[in-house]
Design a protein around this motif. Structure first.
Motif, PDB file in Angstrom:
ATOM      1  N   THR A  11      16.306  46.425  18.862  1.00  0.00           N
ATOM      2  CA  THR A  11      17.292  47.509  18.890  1.00  0.00           C
ATOM      3  C   THR A  11      16.892  48.562  19.918  1.00  0.00           C
ATOM      4  O   THR A  11      17.531  49.598  20.015  1.00  0.00           O
ATOM      5  CB  THR A  11      17.410  48.201  17.514  1.00  0.00           C
ATOM      6  OG1 THR A  11      16.162  48.856  17.232  1.00  0.00           O
ATOM      7  CG2 THR A  11      17.725  47.225  16.406  1.00  0.00           C
ATOM      8  N   SER A  12      15.799  48.318  20.606  1.00  0.00           N
ATOM      9  CA  SER A  12      15.331  49.245  21.629  1.00  0.00           C
ATOM     10  C   SER A  12      15.016  50.623  21.042  1.00  0.00           C
ATOM     11  O   SER A  12      15.290  51.642  21.665  1.00  0.00           O
ATOM     12  CB  SER A  12      16.391  49.362  22.729  1.00  0.00           C
ATOM     13  OG  SER A  12      15.869  50.048  23.823  1.00  0.00           O
ATOM     14  N   CYS A  13      14.420  50.625  19.847  1.00  0.00           N
ATOM     15  CA  CYS A  13      14.158  51.908  19.193  1.00  0.00           C
ATOM     16  C   CYS A  13      12.848  52.545  19.649  1.00  0.00           C
ATOM     17  O   CYS A  13      12.603  53.706  19.342  1.00  0.00           O
ATOM     18  CB  CYS A  13      14.166  51.759  17.674  1.00  0.00           C
ATOM     19  SG  CYS A  13      12.621  51.125  16.973  1.00  0.00           S
ATOM     20  N   SER A  14      12.001  51.793  20.299  1.00  0.00           N
ATOM     21  CA  SER A  14      10.757  52.312  20.882  1.00  0.00           C
ATOM     22  C   SER A  14       9.631  52.595  19.879  1.00  0.00           C
ATOM     23  O   SER A  14       8.583  53.096  20.265  1.00  0.00           O
ATOM     24  CB  SER A  14      11.000  53.594  21.716  1.00  0.00           C
ATOM     25  OG  SER A  14      11.171  54.722  20.871  1.00  0.00           O
TER      26      SER A  14
ATOM     27  N   PRO B  81      14.864  57.664  18.968  1.00  0.00           N
ATOM     28  CA  PRO B  81      15.325  56.401  18.393  1.00  0.00           C
ATOM     29  C   PRO B  81      14.356  55.759  17.383  1.00  0.00           C
ATOM     30  O   PRO B  81      14.785  54.980  16.540  1.00  0.00           O
ATOM     31  CB  PRO B  81      15.501  55.502  19.618  1.00  0.00           C
ATOM     32  CG  PRO B  81      14.518  56.024  20.614  1.00  0.00           C
ATOM     33  CD  PRO B  81      14.423  57.505  20.372  1.00  0.00           C
ATOM     34  N   ALA B  82      13.083  56.070  17.470  1.00  0.00           N
ATOM     35  CA  ALA B  82      12.116  55.389  16.592  1.00  0.00           C
ATOM     36  C   ALA B  82      12.162  55.968  15.186  1.00  0.00           C
ATOM     37  O   ALA B  82      12.433  57.147  14.992  1.00  0.00           O
ATOM     38  CB  ALA B  82      10.704  55.530  17.163  1.00  0.00           C
ATOM     39  N   CYS B  83      11.884  55.117  14.187  1.00  0.00           N
ATOM     40  CA  CYS B  83      11.845  55.600  12.806  1.00  0.00           C
ATOM     41  C   CYS B  83      10.586  55.077  12.132  1.00  0.00           C
ATOM     42  O   CYS B  83      10.057  54.037  12.508  1.00  0.00           O
ATOM     43  CB  CYS B  83      13.095  55.178  12.037  1.00  0.00           C
ATOM     44  SG  CYS B  83      13.292  56.134  10.512  1.00  0.00           S
ATOM     45  N   ARG B  92      19.289  49.505  11.260  1.00  0.00           N
ATOM     46  CA  ARG B  92      18.823  50.115  12.499  1.00  0.00           C
ATOM     47  C   ARG B  92      19.432  49.525  13.771  1.00  0.00           C
ATOM     48  O   ARG B  92      19.152  49.972  14.860  1.00  0.00           O
ATOM     49  CB  ARG B  92      17.298  50.115  12.557  1.00  0.00           C
ATOM     50  CG  ARG B  92      16.639  51.052  11.558  1.00  0.00           C
ATOM     51  CD  ARG B  92      17.113  52.514  11.710  1.00  0.00           C
ATOM     52  NE  ARG B  92      17.228  52.934  13.097  1.00  0.00           N
ATOM     53  CZ  ARG B  92      16.204  53.296  13.856  1.00  0.00           C
ATOM     54  NH1 ARG B  92      14.996  53.304  13.383  1.00  0.00           N
ATOM     55  NH2 ARG B  92      16.411  53.666  15.095  1.00  0.00           N
ATOM     56  N   ASP B  95      23.311  53.438  14.454  1.00  0.00           N
ATOM     57  CA  ASP B  95      22.810  54.708  13.953  1.00  0.00           C
ATOM     58  C   ASP B  95      22.799  54.652  12.438  1.00  0.00           C
ATOM     59  O   ASP B  95      23.478  53.842  11.828  1.00  0.00           O
ATOM     60  CB  ASP B  95      23.772  55.841  14.361  1.00  0.00           C
ATOM     61  CG  ASP B  95      23.502  56.314  15.769  1.00  0.00           C
ATOM     62  OD1 ASP B  95      22.745  55.645  16.476  1.00  0.00           O
ATOM     63  OD2 ASP B  95      24.067  57.342  16.149  1.00  0.00           O
ATOM     64  N   LYS B 108      21.446  56.789  23.862  1.00  0.00           N
ATOM     65  CA  LYS B 108      20.100  57.363  23.909  1.00  0.00           C
ATOM     66  C   LYS B 108      19.886  58.150  25.193  1.00  0.00           C
ATOM     67  O   LYS B 108      20.316  57.752  26.262  1.00  0.00           O
ATOM     68  CB  LYS B 108      19.052  56.256  23.847  1.00  0.00           C
ATOM     69  CG  LYS B 108      18.709  55.858  22.435  1.00  0.00           C
ATOM     70  CD  LYS B 108      17.482  54.990  22.404  1.00  0.00           C
ATOM     71  CE  LYS B 108      17.573  53.856  23.404  1.00  0.00           C
ATOM     72  NZ  LYS B 108      16.649  52.760  23.131  1.00  0.00           N
ATOM     73  N   GLY B 137      16.809  57.782  15.109  1.00  0.00           N
ATOM     74  CA  GLY B 137      15.727  57.400  14.199  1.00  0.00           C
ATOM     75  C   GLY B 137      15.291  58.631  13.428  1.00  0.00           C
ATOM     76  O   GLY B 137      16.096  59.264  12.759  1.00  0.00           O
ATOM     77  N   ASN B 142       9.164  60.570  16.761  1.00  0.00           N
ATOM     78  CA  ASN B 142       9.198  60.639  18.228  1.00  0.00           C
ATOM     79  C   ASN B 142       8.811  62.053  18.662  1.00  0.00           C
ATOM     80  O   ASN B 142       9.577  62.733  19.342  1.00  0.00           O
ATOM     81  CB  ASN B 142      10.610  60.368  18.766  1.00  0.00           C
ATOM     82  CG  ASN B 142      11.251  59.089  18.245  1.00  0.00           C
ATOM     83  OD1 ASN B 142      11.330  58.103  18.940  1.00  0.00           O
ATOM     84  ND2 ASN B 142      11.749  59.124  17.012  1.00  0.00           N
TER      85      ASN B 142
END
Lengths: 74, 520
Positions: A11-14, B81-83, B92, B95, B108, B137, B142
């Motif tokens: 999902t490219s969430c990093s 974006p990270a969670c 995920r 959103d 993003k 996220g 982040n």
């Protein structure tokens, strides 16, 4: 061996990028990729691979058997 | 900028909890006048209901003051974006379905793009007073990107308030940094304080380099959330608590959550309905977990109202939302569009515009109070709900067929009180009404006695009357509360004289589908 990311599921969430102890993960064309030369499968760092533990999509960070098992230098 | 390396720069010293526990005095929120139906500071309120320093913080913040949300806009930038946790109401791939438009991905942004976007929006929408980071996220998963964004914005646009919304897991580590960046509003999503219940909501959390599951995960999460809340309020940072109401899982328990967060100094509690359609692909969506009906949600909010201020105007907006609550202007500010925009951040023009907004606001409050005086002495037990079509400014200024949502007010001898909103499909598509859309609208406002509009066509008017809802267009472009009180006075007089019979209305639907902006 090294871990690899299944691009179609990423999902490219990093989240993995920040957790990797080897800085082996980077973004490429909208998804994240693992540099197999840098990946140590987290052996010697943590009990489980950090990318696997933090990834929100199951079975997205998977073992890549085309690389030999990581050997920590004694 | 690489988040993993910039992280250290933003690490806070962990504060000694004992010191903080010492500092926590009694609850610092403002007193509600709960139970009387009179507005309190989180709901309809104004200056007289709370300490001046708190009023100063919330008066232009649409997410902290219901009254402000008619006049002021907010924007979120999707830089995080990270969670670090997984919720059963979240997929995920999109959103978060519960704090955003379901099934859609925010665009993003890098911190630099976000700063440019804020300036672009601030010059286009002078009533935009608040910048929030809410995801997609978790902002504190982040920290590098989140705090870098705050840094850039506080340099470029010092008049904009900063806030963030977090699940709380990493919160205690960042309280010092939050304070340093003058973030004066923080929202924590707290769905439980009981790990048994938490285990049904959270499959896992990522904690100290491990994935922790089950009750253990929920225990860590609740401890960290409550510790973070205590630390924030001890530092004078205003805290809102969001809770997702999940019928059969945490609905009864949220009364306990409400008590727990109030005792730790939370200023406002926002209980939101669970959004869970199968097509969102969430655990709850796929296993058929339903969301609450309008009546269930209101009953729970009402039962907590005596304890503290309840927020009822949350639109569960996206991590890239732009505009007034209830409108979505994010499509006008996509990255490619803002990069081409000629941005002129004119503080003087913004202030001049906001002064006009304040004048309008004062006129609105004065009109309401004058109308309220004429209601004094009315001592009827009955109360009714009415729906209002509005574009903002606290006026009845939307055409029935153009409304994408209706605001719901409860009218009683205590006055008019905002109690919620209902999203609907657009009734007018290309200028003609569609049968199906009207049925949806009726289902969404089925608990209302009347609907106030600026204008309405003959066909929907007749159908509304058939459904037992009075279509009212005589107050077009007037102030909402003043008009609603006047309507209620007439209503009471007609009930007393026997001209009409008071009818108790049924329940209504809370819509689950995605909200599609008109000009998208």
């Amino acid at each position: 061996m090294a871990y690899k990311i299944v691009a179609s599921q990423c999902t490219s969430c990093s989240a993995c990028e920040a957790e990797c102890p080897n800085v082996a993960i980077s973004e490429k064309n909208g998804t994240f990729v693992i540099n197999p030369k840098k990946c140590t499968e987290c052996i010697g760092h943590f009990d489980i691979p950090q990318c696997v533990a933090v990834c929100p999509v199951d079975n997205t960070c998977v073992i890549d058997t085309s690389y030999p098992r990581y050997q920590p230098s004694a | 900028m690489d988040d993993s390396h910039s992280f250290d720069a933003y690490q806070s010293e962990p504060a000694a909890l004992d010191d903080i526990m010492q500092k926590i005095a009694e609850h610092k929120g403002c007193g509600t006048t709960g139970g009387s139906g009179k507005a309190s500071c989180g709901s309809g309120a104004g200056e007289g209901d709370m300490p001046a320093d708190i009023w100063e913080k919330v008066k232009n913040h649409p997410c902290y003051s219901e009254e402000a949300h008619h006049h002021y806009a907010r924007m979120h930038v999707a830089v995080a974006p990270a969670c670090n946790i997984q919720c059963n109401y979240c997929n995920r791939k999109y959103d978060c379905a519960n704090e955003s438009r379901p099934g859609v991905v925010s665009e993003k942004l890098t911190p630099e793009q976000a700063a440019k976007k804020v300036l672009a929006v601030a010059s286009a929408i002078p009533q935009m007073t608040v910048l929030g980071i809410a995801g997609p996220g978790d902002p504190l998963a982040n920290p590098g990107k989140t705090f870098r964004t705050f840094e850039l914005i506080s340099e470029a646009a010092p008049d904009i308030k900063l806030c963030l919304s977090t699940n709380g897991l990493a919160l205690p580590d960042h309280v010092e940094t939050i304070k340093r960046f003058n973030v004066d509003h923080v929202t924590i999503t707290i769905n439980m304080t009981d790990p048994d219940i938490g285990a049904e909501i959270y499959p896992w959390v990522f904690w100290k380099h491990k994935r922790v599951t089950g009750k253990e995960a929920a225990k860590i999460l609740t401890d960290r959330q409550l510790q973070g809340l205590e630390m924030l309020t001890a530092n004078g940072i205003l805290c809102k608590v969001n809770s997702v109401m999940i019928p059969g899982i945490n609905d009864d328990h949220l009364v306990t959550v409400n008590r727990e967060v109030k005792s730790r100094g939370a200023f406002l509690h926002n209980i939101m309905p669970l959004i869970s359609a199968p097509e969102h692909g969430t655990v709850f969506g796929l296993n058929g977990q339903r969301g609450p009906s309008a009546q269930e949600l209101k009953a729970l909010q009402d039962s907590c109202e005596g304890e503290m201020n309840m927020m009822r105007h949350c639109r569960q907006c996206r991590a890239d939302a732009v505009g007034l609550l209830g409108e979505d202007r994010s499509a006008e500010f996509t990255t490619d569009k803002i990069m081409e925009m000629d941005v002129n951040y004119d503080l003087t023009a913004r202030q001049a515009y906001q002064e006009k907004v304040e004048e309008e606001r004062l006129a609105k409050v004065a009109a309401r109070n004058a109308e309220l005086e004429t209601l004094a002495g009315e001592n009827a037990d009955l109360s009714i709900l009415v729906a209002v079509a509005t574009k903002g400014s606290g006026r009845i200024n939307e055409h029935f067929g153009h409304a994408t949502e209706f605001q719901i007010y409860e009218l009683s001898s205590a006055g008019a009180k905002f109690v919620g909103h209902r999203r609907v499909d657009l009734y007018c598509q290309g200028g003609y009404g569609e049968e199906d859309a009207l049925e949806t609208v009726i289902r969404a406002i089925n608990d209302c006695t009347a609907v106030f509009v600026a204008k309405i066509g003959h066909c929907p008017k007749d159908d509304l009357i058939k459904a037992g809802i009075d279509p009212v267009d005589q107050y077009a472009y007037e102030f909402i509360e003043q008009s609603a009180i006047a309507y209620f006075k007439d209503y009471l007089a007609k009930v007393k004289s026997g001209e009409i019979a008071h009818v108790t209305r049924g329940d209504a639907d809370i819509r689950q589908g995605a909200f599609v902006p008109v000009n998208a």
